[in-house]
Write a protein that holds these residues in place. Structure first.
Motif: not given
Length: 256
Positions: A235, A238-240, A242-244, A246-248, A250
């Motif tokens: 990515y 950094e935020v993207s 981190e979100l990825a 967390d998404r994986r 969940r």
């Protein structure tokens, strides 16, 4: 983290691991060469179990040693420390294969006694407090190296498996990169809900371009896949990344 000298070079760490391991001869020469050529390393406590007996406190700990290689990939070694020796002295075993590590952990666990190995599924592993929280960002100056940087950028992007990875425009800009810096981001994760099989790590790849600009790629390396396969995603921020992660997590019901 872990019990290794923080100022040791990757080669010195590897020599130390071999010197104390009872089974150091099981580590192949190719693995040793990779570890000794690493740019940096990080050691962390993976899990720990203790059993109170009349003869004293017995237990075993598993450490994960991560070596960042020149091509941007990583090598993992697992060290099993247990005090089942004569006089409860600490003994060490080293593994490059996680399945072999699991067999060794089971052997040591059964020697210590207590709950049957099969009953451990679903029980949380003990983890130190510093692994239960995300580390605060650490400010550090970059140490750029001019070493086939454009090719390194191509390899990082080529191994990215996410559909929203940086596109052609980023590839075009990175083709002019003449220096780069790789950093292992200090983002320890909490891993709970049974045997610790979750792997999630962030790398920061910074590139200096011919025009003086800088591009930073965030690489997310994880096994948050249905089959547990280790994959890489890339990515632009950094935020993207981190979100990825967390998404994986969940999607699999994993608590990072």
């Amino acid at each position: 983290m872990g019990h290794s000298r923080g100022d040791a070079t990757p080669s010195e760490l590897m020599d130390g691991l071999l010197a104390r391991a009872q089974n150091g001869f099981d580590i192949s020469e190719s693995v040793l060469a990779q570890a000794r050529s690493a740019l940096m390393h990080q050691s962390e406590l993976r899990s720990c179990r203790q059993c109170n007996e009349r003869c004293g406190q017995l237990g075993y700990s598993t450490y994960r040693h991560v070596f960042l290689l020149p091509d941007g990939s990583s090598l993992m070694l697992w060290e099993l420390e247990h005090n089942t020796g004569e006089g409860n002295r600490p003994l060490y075993e080293l593994y490059a294969d996680e399945d072999a590590l699991t067999l060794a952990e089971r052997r040591v666990h059964e020697r210590l006694g207590g709950a049957r190995w099969e009953e451990l599924d679903g029980l949380p592993l003990w983890l130190p407090d510093q692994l239960l929280h995300t580390a605060e960002p650490v400010e550090s100056s970059r140490a750029y190296v001019a070493d086939n940087s454009a090719d390194h950028a191509r390899r990082v992007l080529r191994r990215a498996e996410n559909s929203d990875r940086p596109g052609e425009e980023t590839e075009r800009l990175l083709a002019t990169a003449f220096a780069h810096d790789i950093a292992l981001a200090p983002k320890p994760r909490r891993r709970s809900g049974g045997p610790d099989a979750t792997w999630c790590r962030f790398y920061e790849h910074a590139f200096l371009l011919a025009g003086g600009d800088e591009i930073v790629l965030w690489e997310l390396e994880h096994n948050l896949t249905r089959d547990g396969r280790l994959v890489c995603e890339v990515y632009l921020d950094e935020v993207s990344a981190e979100l990825a992660a967390d998404r994986r997590a969940r999607a699999l019901g994993v608590d990072l």
